[in-house]
Design a protein around this motif. Structure first.
Motif, PDB file in Angstrom:
ATOM      1  N   GLY A 216      -6.422  -0.656   2.262  1.00 18.68           N
ATOM      2  CA  GLY A 216      -5.055  -1.428   2.212  1.00 18.68           C
ATOM      3  C   GLY A 216      -3.855  -0.285   1.653  1.00 18.68           C
ATOM      4  N   TYR A 217      -4.307   0.700   1.275  1.00 22.33           N
ATOM      5  CA  TYR A 217      -2.425   1.766   1.062  1.00 22.33           C
ATOM      6  C   TYR A 217      -2.500   2.528   2.234  1.00 22.33           C
ATOM      7  CZ  TYR A 217      -0.154   5.806  -1.273  1.00 22.33           C
ATOM      8  OH  TYR A 217       0.573   6.774  -0.975  1.00 22.33           O
ATOM      9  N   VAL A 218      -3.508   2.768   2.675  1.00 21.24           N
ATOM     10  CA  VAL A 218      -3.419   3.421   4.535  1.00 21.24           C
ATOM     11  C   VAL A 218      -2.395   2.712   4.951  1.00 21.24           C
ATOM     12  CG1 VAL A 218      -4.772   4.568   6.928  1.00 21.24           C
ATOM     13  CG2 VAL A 218      -5.485   4.842   4.020  1.00 21.24           C
ATOM     14  N   SER A 219      -2.678   1.247   5.212  1.00 19.91           N
ATOM     15  CA  SER A 219      -1.901   0.357   5.804  1.00 19.91           C
ATOM     16  C   SER A 219      -0.668   0.496   5.006  1.00 19.91           C
ATOM     17  CB  SER A 219      -2.458  -1.426   5.719  1.00 19.91           C
ATOM     18  OG  SER A 219      -2.136  -1.281   4.607  1.00 19.91           O
ATOM     19  N   TYR A 220      -0.123   0.370   4.314  1.00 22.38           N
ATOM     20  CA  TYR A 220       0.986   0.438   3.403  1.00 22.38           C
ATOM     21  C   TYR A 220       1.737   1.735   4.087  1.00 22.38           C
ATOM     22  CZ  TYR A 220       4.916   0.270  -0.115  1.00 22.38           C
ATOM     23  OH  TYR A 220       5.466   0.947  -0.473  1.00 22.38           O
ATOM     24  N   ALA A 221       0.888   3.179   3.558  1.00 23.89           N
ATOM     25  CA  ALA A 221       1.388   4.011   3.747  1.00 23.89           C
ATOM     26  C   ALA A 221       1.810   4.313   5.328  1.00 23.89           C
ATOM     27  CB  ALA A 221       0.712   5.283   3.266  1.00 23.89           C
ATOM     28  N   LEU A 222       1.038   3.928   6.366  1.00 28.40           N
ATOM     29  CA  LEU A 222       1.285   4.246   7.031  1.00 28.40           C
ATOM     30  C   LEU A 222       3.081   2.718   7.410  1.00 28.40           C
ATOM     31  CD1 LEU A 222      -1.697   4.454   9.040  1.00 28.40           C
ATOM     32  CD2 LEU A 222      -0.583   6.131   8.712  1.00 28.40           C
ATOM     33  N   GLU A 223       2.949   2.167   7.243  1.00 30.19           N
ATOM     34  CA  GLU A 223       4.035   1.077   7.431  1.00 30.19           C
ATOM     35  C   GLU A 223       3.561   0.074   7.903  1.00 30.19           C
ATOM     36  OE1 GLU A 223       7.657   3.418   8.049  1.00 30.19           O
ATOM     37  OE2 GLU A 223       7.910   3.924   6.429  1.00 30.19           O
ATOM     38  N   THR A 224       2.491  -0.031   8.331  1.00 32.69           N
ATOM     39  CA  THR A 224       1.825  -1.601   8.911  1.00 32.69           C
ATOM     40  C   THR A 224       1.445  -2.617   8.404  1.00 32.69           C
ATOM     41  OG1 THR A 224      -0.215  -1.070   8.657  1.00 32.69           O
ATOM     42  CG2 THR A 224       0.694   0.056  10.198  1.00 32.69           C
ATOM     43  N   ALA A 225       2.182  -2.500   6.662  1.00 36.61           N
ATOM     44  CA  ALA A 225       1.913  -3.740   6.005  1.00 36.61           C
ATOM     45  C   ALA A 225       2.889  -3.199   5.077  1.00 36.61           C
ATOM     46  CB  ALA A 225      -0.119  -3.498   5.368  1.00 36.61           C
ATOM     47  N   SER A 226       3.454  -3.780   5.039  1.00 39.43           N
ATOM     48  CA  SER A 226       4.387  -4.320   2.760  1.00 39.43           C
ATOM     49  C   SER A 226       3.283  -4.765   1.811  1.00 39.43           C
ATOM     50  CB  SER A 226       5.270  -5.455   2.965  1.00 39.43           C
ATOM     51  OG  SER A 226       4.999  -6.714   3.137  1.00 39.43           O
ATOM     52  N   ILE A 227       4.128  -4.387   0.599  1.00 39.33           N
ATOM     53  CA  ILE A 227       3.174  -4.232  -0.807  1.00 39.33           C
ATOM     54  C   ILE A 227       2.812  -5.866  -1.203  1.00 39.33           C
ATOM     55  CG2 ILE A 227       3.402  -4.784  -2.752  1.00 39.33           C
ATOM     56  CD1 ILE A 227       3.257  -1.985  -2.154  1.00 39.33           C
ATOM     57  N   ALA A 228       3.095  -7.107  -0.027  1.00 36.77           N
ATOM     58  CA  ALA A 228       2.509  -8.213  -0.527  1.00 36.77           C
ATOM     59  C   ALA A 228       1.176  -7.911   0.858  1.00 36.77           C
ATOM     60  CB  ALA A 228       3.084  -9.587  -0.069  1.00 36.77           C
ATOM     61  N   GLY A 229       1.715  -7.647   2.111  1.00 40.10           N
ATOM     62  CA  GLY A 229       1.408  -7.603   3.023  1.00 40.10           C
ATOM     63  C   GLY A 229      -0.044  -6.632   2.368  1.00 40.10           C
ATOM     64  N   MET A 230      -0.282  -5.396   1.916  1.00 41.61           N
ATOM     65  CA  MET A 230      -1.555  -4.896   1.657  1.00 41.61           C
ATOM     66  C   MET A 230      -2.564  -5.570   1.164  1.00 41.61           C
ATOM     67  SD  MET A 230      -1.132  -1.734  -0.779  1.00 41.61           S
ATOM     68  CE  MET A 230      -0.097  -2.102  -2.055  1.00 41.61           C
ATOM     69  N   LEU A 231      -1.675  -6.546  -0.317  1.00 46.62           N
ATOM     70  CA  LEU A 231      -2.216  -6.970  -1.448  1.00 46.62           C
ATOM     71  C   LEU A 231      -3.210  -7.810  -0.464  1.00 46.62           C
ATOM     72  CD1 LEU A 231       0.525  -6.981  -4.236  1.00 46.62           C
ATOM     73  CD2 LEU A 231      -2.393  -6.185  -4.324  1.00 46.62           C
ATOM     74  N   THR A 232      -2.537  -8.322   0.189  1.00 46.60           N
ATOM     75  CA  THR A 232      -3.022 -10.007   1.136  1.00 46.60           C
ATOM     76  C   THR A 232      -4.431  -8.784   1.117  1.00 46.60           C
ATOM     77  OG1 THR A 232      -1.232 -10.775   0.627  1.00 46.60           O
ATOM     78  CG2 THR A 232      -2.813 -11.380   2.822  1.00 46.60           C
ATOM     79  N   GLY A 233      -4.671  -7.985   2.214  1.00 44.01           N
ATOM     80  CA  GLY A 233      -5.256  -7.437   2.576  1.00 44.01           C
ATOM     81  C   GLY A 233      -6.433  -7.137   2.142  1.00 44.01           C
ATOM     82  N   ILE A 234      -6.397  -6.354   1.177  1.00 42.87           N
ATOM     83  CA  ILE A 234      -7.188  -6.626  -0.339  1.00 42.87           C
ATOM     84  C   ILE A 234      -8.197  -7.212  -0.222  1.00 42.87           C
ATOM     85  CG2 ILE A 234      -7.756  -5.066  -1.766  1.00 42.87           C
ATOM     86  CD1 ILE A 234      -4.601  -3.027  -1.576  1.00 42.87           C
ATOM     87  N   LEU A 235      -7.521  -8.558  -0.834  1.00 43.03           N
ATOM     88  CA  LEU A 235      -8.066  -9.573  -1.463  1.00 43.03           C
ATOM     89  C   LEU A 235      -8.805  -9.679  -0.157  1.00 43.03           C
ATOM     90  CD1 LEU A 235      -8.183 -11.419  -3.321  1.00 43.03           C
ATOM     91  CD2 LEU A 235      -6.054 -12.900  -2.843  1.00 43.03           C
ATOM     92  N   LEU A 236      -8.222 -10.127   0.360  1.00 43.49           N
ATOM     93  CA  LEU A 236      -8.929 -10.727   1.937  1.00 43.49           C
ATOM     94  C   LEU A 236     -10.236 -10.177   2.319  1.00 43.49           C
ATOM     95  CD1 LEU A 236      -6.630 -12.514   4.616  1.00 43.49           C
ATOM     96  CD2 LEU A 236      -7.500 -13.179   2.478  1.00 43.49           C
ATOM     97  N   GLY A 237     -10.173  -8.466   2.610  1.00 43.16           N
ATOM     98  CA  GLY A 237     -11.184  -7.494   3.089  1.00 43.16           C
ATOM     99  C   GLY A 237     -12.722  -7.737   1.711  1.00 43.16           C
ATOM    100  N   LEU A 238     -12.065  -7.913   0.284  1.00 42.21           N
ATOM    101  CA  LEU A 238     -12.881  -8.221  -0.799  1.00 42.21           C
ATOM    102  C   LEU A 238     -13.396  -9.104  -0.075  1.00 42.21           C
ATOM    103  CD1 LEU A 238     -14.308  -6.803  -3.483  1.00 42.21           C
ATOM    104  CD2 LEU A 238     -12.043  -8.091  -4.472  1.00 42.21           C
ATOM    105  N   LEU A 239     -13.172 -10.529  -0.485  1.00 44.76           N
ATOM    106  CA  LEU A 239     -13.256 -11.411  -0.195  1.00 44.76           C
ATOM    107  C   LEU A 239     -14.853 -11.233   0.997  1.00 44.76           C
ATOM    108  CD1 LEU A 239     -11.262 -13.924  -0.960  1.00 44.76           C
ATOM    109  CD2 LEU A 239     -12.788 -13.039  -2.855  1.00 44.76           C
TER     110      LEU A 239
END
Length: 448
Positions: A216-239
């Motif tokens: 999730g942090y990599v996606s944010y650092a590469l600017e492929t996800a916003s903060i909200a997008g990063m959090l959403t991706g991490i949550l969905l990935g964890l589930l």
């Protein structure tokens, strides 16, 4: 110490009163809640009011922020004592919100970094949720306390991490002071997750958190996800990892990775043409959910069927094909749009008339080929990772992805902009891909 930090610290202390329910019973918790609410109604000015008031409270001269915070906790407590929701979920959720907010306010006093603030919230909220659950188990379990805490430890960490991520996401996309909405939403999610009976070990839960947070942090650092997008991706990935498995996660992350990078494809040219994604191509929570909501519902359905919670006892493999079909659709549509949009000869899918680049429902043959390739990638990964996906099954996943991509274009040409928004179109397209894949898979008996 600033006013927001002092206020959040007091709210955190008040949230600790939730432990009165497992300690003294529902009536003890209700009595404490009544005292706090009556006190909040009585205090209309002065230093105590200034300590506890949100800026909006000054307009009415009432501590409505505190009152709604306590009422949300009371509502969650009523659910816990009248349904199958455990008191551990109730106490952990209330402490999660209270102490997470305090940590976020403390860090905000020192830095404006959104990542630092979100990280502080999630870390402290997770620890607070775990502590709240552990103390509740210790107070209510009639057998060996340490043994009970140890046996439920992985679930506690999973619930704490999932709840913290959802709370941080809601605070980002809604309003950071919407504690009642956050508290009730987190409590209901954790209740659902407990009912699904996750079986991961402690190392498995920790590994899942580490993997999803890192990506999730990599996606944010590469600017492929916003903060909200990063959090959403991490949550969905964890589930997905905990309720489905790493195979499911690899399929899902292939979409996030390839789809996110495809938004950078000839980005300057897309900007010039006026068809580039906003925010430098970074995906927000709406975009992530629009493309992945159906997939996560399929994961939840799989977990529910595995835990024998679904009526009719459906084959869990049905949800696997629905999951793969939805991801194949999302991948197909994203690659078709991001790659096909740089070519200047799109045609409207309903009439085949030439249209301007970026027109909803406009397609190019290059985009269609890219979409087909995207569906093939998802099908290939599924074929390698899942024994249930035979050669025929892989072909069905490709077909479902292409059908879903076509549905997206048809909806774009007919309903987008009037009846539906972009995220609604994405949701319906991925839903169509999931249904087609599940029905075809069932028809061809590839579910074993």
């Amino acid at each position: 110490m600033t006013a927001p930090v002092r206020r959040a610290s007091v709210f955190a202390i008040i949230s600790t009163f939730a432990l009165a329910v497992p300690f003294g019973g529902p009536w003890a918790g209700a009595a404490l809640a009544a005292v706090v609410i009556l006190g909040a109604l009585a205090v209309t000015d002065g230093p105590i009011f200034d300590l506890l008031a949100y800026p909006s409270d000054y307009e009415d001269g009432r501590l409505y922020g505190l009152i709604t915070f306590v009422l949300a906790a009371v509502a969650l407590g009523l659910i816990a004592v009248t349904t199958s929701m455990t008191l551990a979920v109730f106490a952990g959720t209330v402490l999660l919100v209270g102490y997470g907010n305090a940590a976020a306010q403390l860090v905000r006093q020192r830095t404006d970094s959104d990542v630092a603030i979100v990280t502080a919230f999630c870390l402290v909220a997770t620890v607070a949720a775990i502590v709240g659950q552990a103390v509740t188990v210790a107070l209510t379990d009639g057998t060996g306390t340490l043994e009970a805490i140890s046996s439920t430890g992985p679930v506690m960490v999973f619930l704490g991490g999932s709840g913290a991520l959802l709370a941080a996401l809601l605070r980002d996309v809604l309003y950071s002071n919407d504690d009642p909405i956050v508290m009730l939403s987190v409590g209901l999610l954790c209740w659902l997750l407990v009912e699904l009976e996750p079986t991961q070990t402690m190392p498995g839960i920790v590994a899942a958190l580490a993997v999803t947070i890192a990506l999730g942090y990599v996606s944010y650092a590469l600017e492929t996800a916003s903060i909200a997008g990063m959090l959403t991706g991490i949550l969905l990935g964890l589930l997905t990892i905990v309720l489905g498995g790493y195979g499911w996660f690899v399929v899902l992350i292939s979409f996030f990775a390839i789809g996110g990078l495809s938004s950078k494809f000839r980005y300057e040219q897309k900007e010039t043409m006026g068809v580039a994604e906003d925010n430098n191509g970074a995906r927000g929570s709406g975009n992530v959910l629009g493309n992945a909501a159906v997939a996560i519902v399929a994961v939840l359905g799989y977990a529910a069927s595995s835990a024998a919670l679904m009526p009719g006892d459906p084959d869990p493999g049905l949800f696997l094909f629905a999951f793969a079909g939805s991801v194949a659709t999302a991948m197909s549509d994203t690659l078709s749009s991001e790659i096909g949009s740089v070519f200047e000869s799109p045609r409207l899918i309903t009439t085949l008339e030439p249209v301007e680049p970026g027109t909803d429902g406009g397609v190019t043959w290059q985009g269609e080929v890219a979409g087909l390739a995207g569906a093939a990638v998802v099908a290939s990964i599924s074929y390698v990772l899942f024994p249930e996906v035979t050669t025929v099954g892989a072909g069905i996943i490709v077909a479902a992805g292409v059908v879903g991509m076509t549905v997206d274009s048809l909806l774009g040409a007919t309903l987008e902009g009037t009846v539906l928004g972009n995220q609604g179109v994405n949701f319906l397209a991925t839903l169509s891909g999931a249904l087609i894949c599940a029905l075809l898979g069932l028809s061809f008996a590839v579910l074993g």
